[in-house]
Design an enzyme around this catalytic site. Structure first.
Site, PDB file in Angstrom:
ATOM      1  N   GLN A  18       0.689  -0.982  -0.078  1.00 34.47           N
ATOM      2  CA  GLN A  18       0.046   0.068  -0.455  1.00 34.47           C
ATOM      3  C   GLN A  18       0.964   1.445   0.028  1.00 34.47           C
ATOM      4  O   GLN A  18       0.131   2.721  -0.834  1.00 34.47           O
ATOM      5  CB  GLN A  18      -1.111  -0.036   0.671  1.00 34.47           C
ATOM      6  CG  GLN A  18      -2.073  -1.575   0.631  1.00 34.47           C
ATOM      7  CD  GLN A  18      -3.020  -1.547   2.162  1.00 34.47           C
ATOM      8  OE1 GLN A  18      -2.490  -1.560   3.127  1.00 34.47           O
ATOM      9  NE2 GLN A  18      -4.120  -0.273   1.879  1.00 34.47           N
ATOM     10  N   HIS A 112       0.929  -9.839   4.206  1.00 29.48           N
ATOM     11  CA  HIS A 112      -0.312  -8.588   4.324  1.00 29.48           C
ATOM     12  C   HIS A 112      -0.893  -8.200   3.006  1.00 29.48           C
ATOM     13  O   HIS A 112      -0.502  -8.088   2.354  1.00 29.48           O
ATOM     14  CB  HIS A 112      -0.043  -7.413   5.158  1.00 29.48           C
ATOM     15  CG  HIS A 112      -1.353  -5.996   5.475  1.00 29.48           C
ATOM     16  ND1 HIS A 112      -0.934  -5.671   6.284  1.00 29.48           N
ATOM     17  CD2 HIS A 112      -1.818  -6.150   5.037  1.00 29.48           C
ATOM     18  CE1 HIS A 112      -2.108  -4.947   7.167  1.00 29.48           C
ATOM     19  NE2 HIS A 112      -2.463  -5.187   5.091  1.00 29.48           N
ATOM     20  N   ASN A 156      -1.935 -11.038   8.166  1.00 30.79           N
ATOM     21  CA  ASN A 156      -2.390  -9.652   8.494  1.00 30.79           C
ATOM     22  C   ASN A 156      -4.309 -10.145   8.041  1.00 30.79           C
ATOM     23  O   ASN A 156      -4.275 -10.908   6.844  1.00 30.79           O
ATOM     24  CB  ASN A 156      -2.151  -8.523   7.842  1.00 30.79           C
ATOM     25  CG  ASN A 156      -3.199  -7.149   8.215  1.00 30.79           C
ATOM     26  OD1 ASN A 156      -3.034  -6.797   8.746  1.00 30.79           O
ATOM     27  ND2 ASN A 156      -3.938  -6.837   7.109  1.00 30.79           N
ATOM     28  N   GLU A 157      -4.918  -9.968   8.691  1.00 27.45           N
ATOM     29  CA  GLU A 157      -6.071 -10.259   9.178  1.00 27.45           C
ATOM     30  C   GLU A 157      -6.468 -12.055   8.291  1.00 27.45           C
ATOM     31  O   GLU A 157      -7.081 -11.609   6.631  1.00 27.45           O
ATOM     32  CB  GLU A 157      -6.883  -8.474   8.018  1.00 27.45           C
ATOM     33  CG  GLU A 157      -7.165  -8.215   8.877  1.00 27.45           C
ATOM     34  CD  GLU A 157      -7.735  -6.902   8.468  1.00 27.45           C
ATOM     35  OE1 GLU A 157      -8.477  -6.692   6.973  1.00 27.45           O
ATOM     36  OE2 GLU A 157      -8.436  -5.804   8.474  1.00 27.45           O
TER      37      GLU A 157
HETATM   38  C1  BGC Z   1      -6.628  -3.877   6.367  1.00 30.49           C
HETATM   39  C2  BGC Z   1      -5.645  -2.913   5.457  1.00 30.49           C
HETATM   40  C3  BGC Z   1      -6.794  -2.152   4.585  1.00 30.49           C
HETATM   41  C4  BGC Z   1      -7.608  -1.333   5.833  1.00 30.49           C
HETATM   42  C5  BGC Z   1      -8.650  -0.458   5.693  1.00 30.49           C
HETATM   43  C6  BGC Z   1      -7.432  -3.532   7.213  1.00 30.49           C
HETATM   44  O1  BGC Z   1      -8.391  -4.848   6.304  1.00 30.49           O
HETATM   45  O2  BGC Z   1      -5.523  -5.028   7.170  1.00 30.49           O
HETATM   46  O3  BGC Z   1      -4.804  -2.740   4.899  1.00 30.49           O
HETATM   47  O4  BGC Z   1      -5.761  -1.174   4.601  1.00 30.49           O
HETATM   48  O5  BGC Z   1      -8.493  -2.382   6.659  1.00 30.49           O
HETATM   49  O6  BGC Z   1     -10.121  -1.273   4.912  1.00 30.49           O
END
Ligand code: BGC
Length: 390
Positions: A18, A112, A156-157
Site C-alpha cells: 500500500q 499483509h 494480517n487479517e
Molecule cells: C487492512 C488494510 C486496509 C484497512 C482499511 C484492513 O482491512 O489490513 O490493509 O487498508 O483495513 O480498509
C-alpha cells in the site's frame, strides 16, 4: 482523567504494497494490470516509501509516537521460488534499524494480503506445500528480525485473506459489511501457517500473534442465530485460533448489524466514511471485548483502527472515541499493549487512492509528505499517556 500505562505502544501502521510502490513481483500488481481487471486504479509508485521510509518514520517519531507497524514483502524477498534477495532482506533490516534509531518500536508483519506472483500462479494457499513454502520464507527473515524485533504480526487479517482467496477464484464480490464467507480450506491452511510462524518467532525470542478484522456484528430484530452462523467463519474462527499465541491483534473500523435475513448495509441517513462504512468508533471496544472472550483473555494489541475521511477533524473525533472505548476495556481488565493507528500515510486502499486513512497526506505527484493535525493530536495523546483525552 485517562492514563495509559508506561511502555504502552503508541504508533501507526502501514503495509508494504500500500505504500512502497513498484511491487511488481506480487500477485496484486499482476491483477491490477490484468486485461479486464475489476481493480479501478493500480498501485504504481504508491507513496514511494520503499525509498522514503526514513522520512515517514521520522515524522511519526517527531510527533511523539513510539511504535511503527510495517510489513515485509514476500514478493520482494523471494521474487522467484527459492530465489531469495539478500538486497531485499538488507532493506528491511535497515527499516528495523531506522525505527530503533528513532525510538520507534518496530512491529513487523510477515504477510499483509500480497503474495509473490509465482506462489499465486501455482495455487497460492491451495498448494499442497503452501505451509512449507511460507515457513521457508519466514525462516529467511531471521536477519531482519534477530535481536531488535520484539513483536511480530504473522498473517494480517486472515479472515479477509481467506475471503480474498474466494475472490481470486472469481466467485465472490468484495463488499464491506456483506463479505462472502472465507474459504474454509484456506482458513485452515492459514491457521497452520500462522502456528508454524509463531513457533519460529518464539525461537527468536519474539512475541507473535495475528491481527483479526473484528467487525462488531450486532444482532437486531431477532437476528441472534443468523449472527452466530454468519460471524463464526468470517471472524470468530480466527479469534478462537489465536488461543495459545502471545497476543491477539485487534483491527476495528465499523459495525455490521445482522437481521434473521442476514447482514445489513449502513442504514439510510447514518454517517458513512469514504469506504462507505458506518462511522462507528465503538467498534474498537467491541472488538477488544470479543477478542478477550474468545482467546481466554490473551493480551491485545490494537494493530489497526482508523477512518477514511477527507475531514481530518472527524478523524480526531473518531480516534478519540475509539480510544475512550479502549480505555473502558482496559479499566475492565483488558491487557492492552498498544494502539497502532491505521494509517501513517494516505495510501493505496486496495484499488484506489481515494479513501484517505492517513495521519500524513502524500502528494501523488511529488510524494511530498504533509502531516495532518491528527498526527500532532495523536502524538500529544501519546506524550501525555492519554491524559490529553480528558
Ligand atoms: C487492512 C488494510 C486496509 C484497512 C482499511 C484492513 O482491512 O489490513 O490493509 O487498508 O483495513 O480498509
Amino acid at each position: 482523567m485517562q492514563t495509559f500505562p508506561d511502555g504502552f505502544l503508541w504508533g501507526a501502521a502501514t503495509a508494504a504494497h500500500q505504500i512502497e510502490g513498484g511491487n511488481v513481483g506480487s500477485d496484486w500488481w499482476l491483477k491490477e494490470h490484468a486485461p479486464g481487471t475489476d481493480i479501478s486504479e493500480p498501485s504504481g509508485d504508491a507513496c514511494d516509501s520503499y525509498h522514503r521510509y526514513p522520512e515517514d518514520m521520522q515524522l511519526l517519531a517527531d510527533a511523539g509516537l513510539n511504535a511503527y507497524r510495517f510489513s515485509v514483502e514476500w514478493a520482494r524477498i523471494e521474487p522467484e521460488q527459492d530465489m531469495f534477495s539478500r538486497a531485499a532482506i538488507d532493506h528491511y533490516r535497515r527499516m528495523v534499524d531506522t525505527a530503533r534509531d528513532l525510538g520507534l518500536e518496530p512491529v513487523v508483519t510477515l504477510h499483509h494480503f500480497t503474495v509473490p506472483a509465482w506462489f499465486d500462479a501455482s495455487g497460492a494457499w491451495r498448494r499442497d506445500d503452501a505451509v512449507a513454502r511460507f515457513s521457508r520464507y519466514v525462516d529467511m527473515l531471521e536477519p531482519i528480525l534477530r535481536d531488535d524485533v520484539r513483536w511480530v504480526t504473522t498473517i494480517n487479517e486472515p479472515n479477509i485473506a481467506a475471503m480474498l482467496a474466494r475472490h481470486r477464484d472469481g466467485d465472490a464480490e468484495l463488499q464491506a459489511g456483506t463479505m462472502p464467507a472465507p474459504d474454509a480450506e484456506v482458513s485452515d491452511v492459514l491457521v497452520a501457517a500462522h502456528k508454524e510462524a509463531v513457533v519460529r518467532m518464539r525461537g527468536l525470542g519474539i512475541k507473535a500473534g495475528w491481527p483479526v478484522a473484528t467487525q462488531a456484528f450486532q444482532a437486531i430484530d431477532g437476528g441472534e442465530d443468523t449472527l452466530e452462523a454468519y460471524a463464526w467463519p468470517r471472524e470468530r474462527f480466527f479469534l478462537d485460533a489465536a488461543k495459545g499465541d502471545d497476543f491477539v491483534g485487534v483491527q476495528a473500523y465499523t459495525r455490521t448489524q445482522v437481521t434473521p435475513a442476514g447482514p445489513l448495509p449502513p442504514a439510510d441517513g447514518v454517517e458513512t466514511t469514504l469506504t462507505g462504512w458506518e462511522y462507528y468508533p465503538h467498534a474498537l471496544a467491541e472488538g477488544v471485548a470479543l477478542s478477550r472472550e474468545l482467546t481466554d483473555d490473551l493480551p491485545v494489541m490494537i494493530t489497526e483502527n482508523g477512518i477514511a475521511t477527507a475531514d481530518d477533524a472527524r478523524r480526531i473525533d473518531y480516534t478519540r472515541d475509539s480510544l475512550l472505548g479502549l480505555k473502558e476495556q482496559m479499566d475492565d481488565g483488558a491487557d492492552v499493549v498498544g494502539y497502532l493507528h491505521w494509517s501513517a500515510l494516505d495510501n493505496y486502499e486496495w484499488g484506489s487512492f481515494t479513501p484517505t486513512f492517513g495521519l500524513i497526506a502524500v502528494d501523488r505527484e511529488t510524494f511530498v509528505r504533509t502531516p495532518k493535525p491528527s498526527l500532532a493530536w495523536l502524538g500529544e495523546v501519546a506524550r501525555s499517556k492519554g491524559t490529553s483525552l480528558g
